[in-house]
Design a protein around this motif. Structure first.
Motif, PDB file in Angstrom:
ATOM      1  N   LEU A   1       0.717  -1.077  -0.003  1.00  0.00           N
ATOM      2  CA  LEU A   1      -0.083   0.084  -0.109  1.00  0.00           C
ATOM      3  C   LEU A   1       0.829   1.223   0.139  1.00  0.00           C
ATOM      4  N   GLY A   2       2.169   0.904   0.318  1.00  0.00           N
ATOM      5  CA  GLY A   2       3.049   2.204   0.246  1.00  0.00           C
ATOM      6  C   GLY A   2       3.087   2.908   1.627  1.00  0.00           C
ATOM      7  N   ARG A   3       2.675   2.199   2.475  1.00  0.00           N
ATOM      8  CA  ARG A   3       2.801   2.528   3.940  1.00  0.00           C
ATOM      9  C   ARG A   3       4.063   2.064   4.525  1.00  0.00           C
ATOM     10  N   LEU A   4       4.977   2.285   4.154  1.00  0.00           N
ATOM     11  CA  LEU A   4       6.417   1.549   4.351  1.00  0.00           C
ATOM     12  C   LEU A   4       6.792   1.576   5.857  1.00  0.00           C
ATOM     13  N   GLU A   5       6.802   2.625   6.244  1.00  0.00           N
ATOM     14  CA  GLU A   5       7.095   3.173   7.742  1.00  0.00           C
ATOM     15  C   GLU A   5       6.154   2.208   8.448  1.00  0.00           C
ATOM     16  N   ASP A   6       5.013   2.162   8.336  1.00  0.00           N
ATOM     17  CA  ASP A   6       3.960   1.297   9.104  1.00  0.00           C
ATOM     18  C   ASP A   6       4.483  -0.361   9.056  1.00  0.00           C
ATOM     19  N   SER A   7       4.560  -0.794   7.490  1.00  0.00           N
ATOM     20  CA  SER A   7       4.978  -1.929   7.401  1.00  0.00           C
ATOM     21  C   SER A   7       6.324  -2.340   8.281  1.00  0.00           C
ATOM     22  N   TYR A   8       7.373  -1.484   8.257  1.00  0.00           N
ATOM     23  CA  TYR A   8       8.404  -1.815   9.021  1.00  0.00           C
ATOM     24  C   TYR A   8       8.462  -2.096  10.270  1.00  0.00           C
ATOM     25  N   GLU A   9       7.394  -1.126  10.840  1.00  0.00           N
ATOM     26  CA  GLU A   9       7.261  -1.096  12.225  1.00  0.00           C
ATOM     27  C   GLU A   9       6.479  -2.664  12.668  1.00  0.00           C
ATOM     28  N   VAL A  10       5.574  -2.903  11.997  1.00  0.00           N
ATOM     29  CA  VAL A  10       4.734  -4.064  12.060  1.00  0.00           C
ATOM     30  C   VAL A  10       5.691  -5.331  12.174  1.00  0.00           C
ATOM     31  N   ALA A  11       6.306  -5.233  10.787  1.00  0.00           N
ATOM     32  CA  ALA A  11       7.158  -6.575  10.599  1.00  0.00           C
ATOM     33  C   ALA A  11       8.432  -6.794  11.716  1.00  0.00           C
ATOM     34  N   TRP A  12       8.795  -5.609  11.935  1.00  0.00           N
ATOM     35  CA  TRP A  12       9.851  -5.569  13.150  1.00  0.00           C
ATOM     36  C   TRP A  12       9.413  -6.352  14.480  1.00  0.00           C
ATOM     37  N   GLU A  13       8.190  -6.044  14.705  1.00  0.00           N
ATOM     38  CA  GLU A  13       7.343  -6.180  15.823  1.00  0.00           C
ATOM     39  C   GLU A  13       7.283  -7.791  15.755  1.00  0.00           C
ATOM     40  N   VAL A  14       6.776  -8.267  14.576  1.00  0.00           N
ATOM     41  CA  VAL A  14       6.285  -9.870  14.468  1.00  0.00           C
ATOM     42  C   VAL A  14       7.894 -10.511  14.584  1.00  0.00           C
ATOM     43  N   ALA A  15       8.861  -9.857  13.993  1.00  0.00           N
ATOM     44  CA  ALA A  15       9.895 -10.805  14.171  1.00  0.00           C
ATOM     45  C   ALA A  15      10.581 -10.832  15.521  1.00  0.00           C
ATOM     46  N   ALA A  16      10.418  -9.755  16.238  1.00  0.00           N
ATOM     47  CA  ALA A  16      10.716  -9.984  17.766  1.00  0.00           C
ATOM     48  C   ALA A  16      10.008 -11.044  18.439  1.00  0.00           C
ATOM     49  N   ALA A  17       8.481 -10.832  18.092  1.00  0.00           N
ATOM     50  CA  ALA A  17       7.731 -11.893  18.745  1.00  0.00           C
ATOM     51  C   ALA A  17       7.992 -13.189  18.477  1.00  0.00           C
ATOM     52  N   ARG A  18       8.277 -13.436  17.115  1.00  0.00           N
ATOM     53  CA  ARG A  18       8.501 -14.969  16.897  1.00  0.00           C
ATOM     54  C   ARG A  18       9.972 -15.297  17.267  1.00  0.00           C
ATOM     55  N   ALA A  19      10.771 -14.493  17.480  1.00  0.00           N
ATOM     56  CA  ALA A  19      12.230 -14.754  18.001  1.00  0.00           C
ATOM     57  C   ALA A  19      11.850 -15.125  19.347  1.00  0.00           C
ATOM     58  N   ARG A  20      11.183 -14.399  20.148  1.00  0.00           N
ATOM     59  CA  ARG A  20      10.799 -14.585  21.548  1.00  0.00           C
ATOM     60  C   ARG A  20      10.157 -15.913  21.831  1.00  0.00           C
ATOM     61  N   VAL A  21       9.207 -16.294  20.782  1.00  0.00           N
ATOM     62  CA  VAL A  21       8.392 -17.458  21.061  1.00  0.00           C
ATOM     63  C   VAL A  21       8.937 -18.684  20.480  1.00  0.00           C
ATOM     64  N   LEU A  22       9.405 -18.580  19.327  1.00  0.00           N
ATOM     65  CA  LEU A  22       9.857 -19.696  18.550  1.00  0.00           C
ATOM     66  C   LEU A  22      11.273 -19.812  18.547  1.00  0.00           C
ATOM     67  N   GLY A  23      12.051 -18.539  18.677  1.00  0.00           N
ATOM     68  CA  GLY A  23      13.491 -18.585  18.562  1.00  0.00           C
ATOM     69  C   GLY A  23      14.027 -17.719  17.298  1.00  0.00           C
ATOM     70  N   GLU A  24      15.148 -17.319  17.762  1.00  0.00           N
ATOM     71  CA  GLU A  24      15.969 -16.378  16.634  1.00  0.00           C
ATOM     72  C   GLU A  24      16.150 -17.180  15.439  1.00  0.00           C
ATOM     73  N   ARG A  25      16.437 -18.388  15.258  1.00  0.00           N
ATOM     74  CA  ARG A  25      16.602 -19.205  14.113  1.00  0.00           C
ATOM     75  C   ARG A  25      15.395 -20.075  13.295  1.00  0.00           C
ATOM     76  N   HIS A  26      14.395 -19.680  14.075  1.00  0.00           N
ATOM     77  CA  HIS A  26      13.001 -20.479  13.568  1.00  0.00           C
ATOM     78  C   HIS A  26      12.813 -19.914  12.373  1.00  0.00           C
ATOM     79  N   PRO A  27      12.341 -21.034  11.265  1.00  0.00           N
ATOM     80  CA  PRO A  27      12.241 -20.622   9.990  1.00  0.00           C
ATOM     81  C   PRO A  27      10.964 -19.468   9.714  1.00  0.00           C
TER      82      PRO A  27
END
Length: 728
Positions: free
Chosen positions: A493-519
């Protein structure tokens, strides 16, 4: 443990449903979400253990439980939560309504299972193992008691990570004086017995033991003495299955005996290869029919009732025709259709045949034969609608698979209509916030995005995410997957800053729940890198892609498709940073790796060749770039079709090369053809169609046709403005 015990202030233990060497399994109620779950409580750890050992054990438990929680496949038991409560380690799992394979054999008085049941179980378990092995997860204790067939026919593997935990805690019995972990000796691989290196091929051996027992009624080495069983696994060839079971088709005997090879190198290479062999054995091609032999007699076309636009559960929740329909429920129906209560009850043989055909369609899909799979699912959907009704869960399951095959074939508009109908059907029968309804709506959003309708996709993703947050919690894997998709769509949608913020939060949550190297964590880190690139932050994007590629290479191998995909993105970043010579070298190596692994005409091989051609152009080698683009375009048209998006991208690259070589008239014809095709496929206001019309206008300018160019620029501007207005 009393019945009123509350674990972690949330899980109320109701009744004991199982007990073993590792502890107890309880039926429990999740007080927060009001649903029933299974809680496995591992044995109390006691106070006598060394504190440093206990710290290591708890960390191992958390790591193994995170891995288990990250496995998302219809053939794997879902892990909802895990933790420690008053010295007891616990894992919260979905409560399965079914029987494990040991119980099925007991129900059958230890007689072999019917061949169709044997084949279906083998097919589903191999698919689940193919998924887990791709995640670099090995079960280590596959046995009949750890495989459950639930009421709808789905087969699920349980207890990933538990065997290794048992070894660490010291609960497993050991042979006196040998130091060899006994585990379950009837299903242990020779390398487990020898204390050697364990990898995915050990699971394949254990699966061979399970299948041998399902087919013959006894394990391959049936002795009272445990040591004799172990020696049999190590030194003795198993008796051929057909000596015990003459009616077992020879291809299945060969598959099982190959799984039981003493040397891991002599077994099937992996579970994916095993799945292909099972699919080939169960689905030989019929002559001239265009469908497999088992599809003979299926009513399609005018001979079948038309499948109404209603849809089904998620891809991971395929319904089988063994469950009962909702009593007294009467969905909306076309004029002339009899009420549900008047519909004749189909025979068990009819239901079993349709279930087998449905699963055979899934097997074709796993082989990548999407057109054939779609034909099978359409026929089964029509049959199921005829005998069960349009909103029965199994009718909807087949319709969902029809939509999935359409999506995989690039027919996104057709897939959208199917997914919307499945979502509507599930909402009527299951409710708007049932997991299967939400899964169908999420697929709808995905297809909307592929059609360039990103604002509509955003609205659906937002609604599904809110429902998943309410019903599953913010850190549930399905919730995180939806939030990941939302981030992806925000960038489109071109909302790049919003996309970056959400993706960064998901990556952090997945690293916390699943591990840093989880697929899944690495997938989201790729999305973070993509958005960084769109923001012009290419050095950061490059570093992130390089980290992901390195992690995948370590976990999966340098030639794994996911590793190669990340490597491709490294090449994109190098090119964007002006390091085209490095990118060119990378793409040449990538093309060679893709060709060896997947073949010269595989879409991913062609994508790597496209990247190679782009960087030849950036280095000013336009004659070579044009030749490469023409070859890739021709192959994509042959493999994917003339109007597939990737084919159109290559056709545009041909036009770019023609322009740089000052062959503007030829470039104009090529750009115009791409624009017209994109308008047919996506619509006139799709961003890619508008970009092609802009390319066309630029060519007109170069040819001195300024008035035509200005008119076309104005038309593009008007469409963009109209699209922007509709999007808000």
């Amino acid at each position: 443990m009393g019945e009123s015990r509350l674990i972690h202030g949330r899980y109320r233990l109701i009744d004991l449903i199982g007990r073993g060497g590792m502890g107890e399994v309880w039926r429990a109620r999740d007080e927060s979400l009001g649903r029933q779950v299974a809680v496995k409580c591992l044995k109390p750890l006691g106070q006598q253990q060394d504190p440093s050992f206990m710290r290591v054990l708890r960390e191992r438990f958390r790591r193994e439980a995170r891995v288990a929680a990250g496995l998302q496949h219809r053939g794997i038991t879902v892990v909802h939560d895990f933790g420690e409560d008053d010295g007891i380690l616990y894992i919260v799992m979905e409560l399965l309504d079914g029987r494990n394979l040991s119980q099925l054999l007991d129900d059958n008085r230890k007689d072999p299972l019917p061949v169709p049941d044997f084949v279906e179980i083998a097919d589903q378990v191999s698919a689940a193992l193919a998924y887990t092995h791709e995640q670099a997860v090995v079960h280590r204790d596959l046995k009949p008691a750890n495989i459950v067939r639930i009421a709808d026919g789905t087969v699920k593997i349980c207890d990933f990570g538990i065997a290794r935990l048992g070894h660490d805690i010291g609960f497993t019995a050991r042979l006196t004086g040998t130091g060899i972990a006994m585990g379950t000796p009837h299903y242990m691989s020779p390398e487990q017995i020898a204390g050697g290196t364990i990898d995915h091929r050990s699971d394949l051996y254990s699966l061979g033991c399970v299948l041998y027992e399902l087919a013959t009624g006894v394990p391959p080495f049936e002795f009272d003495d445990a040591w004799a069983v172990l020696v049999g696994h190590r030194d003795t060839a198993p008796e051929p299955l057909r000596k015990r079971r003459p009616d077992l088709p020879e291809p299945y005997e060969r598959i099982v005996l190959d799984l039981l090879a003493k040397d891991p190198d002599d077994r099937p290479r992996d579970a994916a290869e095993l799945g292909k062999r099972i699919a080939t054995a169960r689905a030989p091609q019929s002559v001239g029919a265009g469908l497999p032999a088992w599809a003979t007699g299926m009513r399609i076309g005018a001979g079948a009732r038309p499948a109404r636009a209603s849809r089904t559960p998620s891809r991971g929740a395929v319904g089988e025709l063994t469950g009962s329909w909702t009593a007294g429920f009467e969905p909306d129906r076309p004029e002339g259709t009899p009420p549900a209560r008047e519909r004749p009850t189909p025979s068990p043989a009819t239901l079993a045949a349709l279930a087998g055909r449905h699963n055979a369609g899934l097997s074709l899909g796993r082989l990548g034969r999407w057109e054939e799979a779609g034909e099978v699912h359409r026929a089964v959907a029509a049959e199921r609608e005829h005998v069960l009704g349009p909103d029965h869960r199994d009718t909807l399951a087949s319709r969902f698979e029809v939509a999935f095959t359409l999506s995989r074939s690039g027919r996104f508009a057709d897939a959208l209509r199917e997914y919307e109908a499945v979502a509507a059907g599930r909402e009527r029968t299951l409710g708007p916030e049932h997991a299967d309804t939400l899964a169908a709506r999420q697929e709808t959003a995905y297809v909307l995005g592929r059609l360039g309708r990103h604002f509509e996709a955003h609205q659906v993703y937002t609604a599904v995410l809110a429902a998943r947050d309410r019903t599953m919690g913010a850190d549930h894997p399905d919730t995180l997957r939806c939030r990941h998709n939302l981030a992806f769509n925000l960038s489109r949608l071109g909302r790049l800053e919003d996309s970056y913020e959400v993706a960064w939060e998901v990556a952090a949550a997945r690293a916390r729940v699943l591990g840093e190297r989880h697929p899944d964590t690495l997938v989201t880190r790729c999305e973070v890198a993509y958005t960084l690139g769109r923001l012009g932050r290419w050095p950061e994007a490059l570093r992130t892609y390089q980290d992901v590629a390195a992690a995948r290479a370590q976990a999966l191998g340098s030639d794994h498709p996911d590793t190669l995909a990340a490597t491709y993105e490294v090449g994109i970043s190098l090119g964007r940073l002006g390091r085209s010579a490095e990118a060119l070298t990378l793409y040449r190596d990538l093309v060679a790796a893709r060709t060896e692994a997947q073949g010269a005409e595989d879409p991913e091989t062609l994508r790597a060749r496209h990247g190679l051609g782009v960087n030849l152009g950036r280095l000013g080698r336009w004659e070579e770039a044009l030749a490469e683009a023409r070859e890739v375009c021709a192959l994509r048209e042959k493999v994917l079709g003339a109007e597939h998006p990737d084919t159109l991208v290559s056709r545009r690259e041909v036009a770019v090369g023609l322009g740089w070589l000052r062959r503007w008239a030829e470039a104009l014809s090529m750009y115009r053809g791409v624009a017209e095709a994109r308008e047919r496929v996506f619509g006139p206001d799709h961003p890619d169609a508008l970009a092609s019309r802009t390319d066309e206008a630029h060519c007109l300018e170069q040819l001195g046709r300024a008035a035509e160019a200005v008119g076309l620029y104005r038309r593009v501007a008007a469409l963009r403005q109209q699209r922007g207005t509709q999007g808000h």
